[in-house]
Structure formats: C-alpha cells, structure tokens
Motif scaffolding. Sequence first.
Motif, short mmCIF file in Angstrom:
data_model
loop_
_atom_site.label_atom_id
_atom_site.label_comp_id
_atom_site.label_asym_id
_atom_site.label_seq_id
_atom_site.Cartn_x
_atom_site.Cartn_y
_atom_site.Cartn_z
N GLY A 5 0.82 -1.21 0.00
CA GLY A 5 0.00 0.00 0.00
C GLY A 5 0.85 1.26 0.00
N SER A 6 1.98 1.20 0.70
CA SER A 6 2.89 2.36 0.72
C SER A 6 3.33 2.73 -0.68
N ASP A 24 0.47 4.25 -2.74
CA ASP A 24 0.22 5.66 -2.42
C ASP A 24 1.31 6.57 -2.97
N TYR A 37 -3.39 8.10 6.94
CA TYR A 37 -2.27 7.18 6.73
C TYR A 37 -2.17 6.85 5.25
N GLU A 88 -8.22 9.47 2.97
CA GLU A 88 -8.86 8.20 3.27
C GLU A 88 -10.36 8.52 3.32
N ARG A 110 -8.83 6.31 9.22
CA ARG A 110 -8.51 5.45 10.38
C ARG A 110 -9.79 4.92 11.01
N ASP A 156 -7.49 6.95 -0.83
CA ASP A 156 -6.67 5.83 -0.39
C ASP A 156 -7.64 4.75 0.13
N LYS A 195 -4.16 -4.74 0.81
CA LYS A 195 -4.76 -5.65 1.80
C LYS A 195 -5.57 -6.77 1.14
C1 LIG Z 1 -5.11 3.68 4.41
C2 LIG Z 1 -3.79 2.98 4.28
N1 LIG Z 1 -2.96 3.36 3.30
C3 LIG Z 1 -1.76 2.77 3.12
C4 LIG Z 1 -1.35 1.75 3.93
C5 LIG Z 1 0.00 1.12 3.72
O1 LIG Z 1 -0.14 -0.17 3.24
P1 LIG Z 1 1.05 -1.22 3.38
O2 LIG Z 1 1.16 -1.55 4.83
O3 LIG Z 1 0.62 -2.38 2.53
O4 LIG Z 1 2.27 -0.57 2.84
C6 LIG Z 1 -2.19 1.30 4.96
C7 LIG Z 1 -1.77 0.22 5.86
O5 LIG Z 1 -2.37 -0.06 6.88
C8 LIG Z 1 -3.44 1.94 5.13
O6 LIG Z 1 -4.29 1.58 6.11
#
Ligand SMILES: Cc1ncc(COP(=O)(O)O)c(C=O)c1O
Length: 427
Positions: A116-117, A120, A143, A208, A212, A238, A266
Amino acid sequence: MAEAALAQDMSEAELVELAKRVLPAGGFGNVSYPLIVARGEGSHVWDVSGNEYIDYLLGSGPMIVGHAHPEVLAATQDCVTQGTTFFANNADGIRLAAEIVDAMPSVEQVRFVSSGSEADMYAMRLARAHTGRDKILKFEGGYHGMSDFGLISLAPKRKSNFPVGVPDSPGIPKSVQQEMLVAPYNDLAMVESLVKEHKGEIAAILAEPFQRLIPPQPGFLEGLRRITEENDILLIFDEVVTGFRFAYGGAQQYYGVMPDICTMGKAIGGGFPLAAIGGKAEIMANFDKSAVGDDKFMAQIGTLSGNPVAAAAGRKTLEILKRPGSYDTLFARGEALMEGYRDILKRRNIEAKVVGDAPMFDVIFTNQDVVDYRSSLGDPEKAAKYNAGMRKRGILKSEGKHYIGICHTEADIEATIRAFDESMVEL
Ligand SMILES: Cc1ncc(COP(=O)(O)O)c(C=O)c1O
C-alpha cells in the motif's frame, strides 16, 4: 543459518530474546507486543506457547475471509506448483485486474505494486505527472504509507499550524514538507480556503474516505469532489484499507463519491504482498509511453508486481467476498460488537466512545466528538490498559482498531463482549 535452524525448537520466550538480538526493537516494526504467532485458522490465531486468541488484527486487514481459508489455500497451492514469479504478465494478475475494474466504480485500469505504501507513493506521483503541479493536500492523521510524503503529519506529536505539516520521522527532507499541505479531516472550509490560496499549485487532494476510525461527516467527501472538480485538481482516495471492506466496490461505492485515482491493497492480495493504483484510463495512460510520449511517461517497475501467487489468492478472496450475504455478515458482526461495547460503557458509566463503522472501529476514551486527528487521540493510558486487558483475555487487536471479517462468528462476538466487560471492570 545455525541461528535459524535453532529457532525451530525454541520456546516463545527464547524467540522473543532472539528477536531482540537480531531485529531492531525486537520485531518487524508492526505490533509491539511480545507475542509470536504460530498459526491461524478462520478468526483465531495461536501463539508459539499454544495460547488461542480471537483475532481482530486479521493481518492488519487482508485476512478478511479468515486465516488459512481452504479455498484460498487451494487456489494458492494450485498456483505455487507452476512457479512463483516470472516478472512477465501472467493470467491470474490480468484476471485480478479485470475483477478490480468490474468491482470499483471509478477504476478503468489498474497497475500492480507490492504494498500500500508503494501504491500511495505512485498515486501522488501520478497526480503530479498528470497535472504538472507539485503540491498534495492531505489530512492530519491520514495514513498513506511510509514514503517521505506519506509520513507528513500522519501522527504528529506536536501541533503545527495548518497547513504546515510535521514530518513523522527523521530523514525526511525539508523540501518534502514544503510540498504537502495539511488540513484537519472533515474541515471543508479549510480545504476550500487552502485551494483558493494555492490556486494552480495543487496536483491532488489525497484522503482516506474513512480516515482510520473517523467516518466522513455528511457532505465532506461530496465537498472534496466538488472543490477538486471546480479547481481542476485530482481527487485520490486511499482505499488500501476500505477497498473490498466497506463494500465490494469499496468506500467509493459505500459513500457514493468517485475519486479520479484510488489505491488498493490488503484484501486484493489475499494475504500476500500485492497492492494497486487504479483510476480513469486517461490518467493511467501516464504509465504508457506509447500513449503519452517520453516526457509524460511514468516508469513503474517492481520485481514482484502482479505476482501470480498473490493474484491467485486475491482473486479467490474477492470471489468469496462477492458471494451473497458476505457483507451482511461482516456488518452484522461489527454492529453487534459495537453495540455490545456501547452497552457496557453506558452500564459502567465509563467516559468513552465507540468510534468507527461496522467493518472497522475501536473504543476511544474521550468525551469529545471524534471528527479529526486531534479529537481522536483520547486518553492514551486508558487505551493501553484496555488493549492489554483484552489481550490478556485472548482478544488480539491492534492498538487502534478492530478489523472485522466475514470469518468472525456470533460466538466470537459474545466472547469478545465478555472480555471487554471484564477489561472495563479492571480499568
Ligand atoms: C489507508 C492505508 N494506506 C496505506 C497503507 C499502507 O499499506 P502497506 O502496509 O501495505 O504498505 C495502509 C496500511 O495499513 C493503510 O491503512
């Protein structure tokens, strides 16, 4: 090697000690408690000492259909025997992309990455490449992974004056901070004034759609869509966590607001490393040199991108989620647990709120309305005691949320409510 071989027969305490020696802070950087998971099945996991837990971590979200789901395992095993990675296109990856395009209303094309990082990071770059502008507006506490840009005001320890962001880690260049604008979640007036002030500089608003634990207030996402459209700014959702969790079509379907770009992760990897950037074909064309030419082309390469085993696990996970009743079960379990917690807090006269929505929520020890990062902080000491109390009673969750899965049973929910009641007495 000798160390690894030795670890096969180690007790949990010995493993914890070994971890302290060979891993910084004794772990992988994720959850910090000294617990070594040995295996999982459905909604339960067992540690190396044999203790059983009802699992609301669910691998931080991906295991939404449960651990070691027999159908996901079978799909994965069929795939693994054919070879595990090729760096070339594969059928499972292409078919997973087609399934995502069918499911997510705003998505016409996807590009795979491994986390996910990464998704993004590329989404922000894509917005910059497409618009030719540099600034991204994000929300405090949102996040968006671990990139330099993502770590601006994720969990700031000190308050800044909006829209100045705070880097959440050393090692982030000052220039990055200058390219990010930060606003409080749910504050449309602030967004509107920042967009006016920085006219022609903002590439995208990154949010998001459910931050959260904090639901968007009525009109907030619609407002973001309106402001971005009026000012020719891209809207990025996101959906790494909300995709295939709030609805089969993600939070965009659940709330009925369409972004230009979204990121997913995920669930779509079924417990393997796989994530994606998705969006309108016109914007995704920046990944295609023949469509946009050398100057606009965004190279994007990853050794494991679209990995066939991850794609097979993801496809099967989505197939299971798509079956009738899946989301009814998920919402029924989450609502029952939230309701159970609320009853106990009321009965025991505890100043706390159950914040979130059925697929994802937690208890925050506060009497304030939780609408943004600052109001979501609550009492950290009480939160730590509550989390420790739950773990002691066989409930595994992250420090900040419960992930609900279709694997959770009514019996899990009842046992969790009992554990919560006891934890609250202790508190
Ligand atoms: C909204 C959101 N974006 C990005 C990420 C990052 O994903 P990853 O842990 O697969 O890099 C997360 C991880 O929890 C997330 O909740």
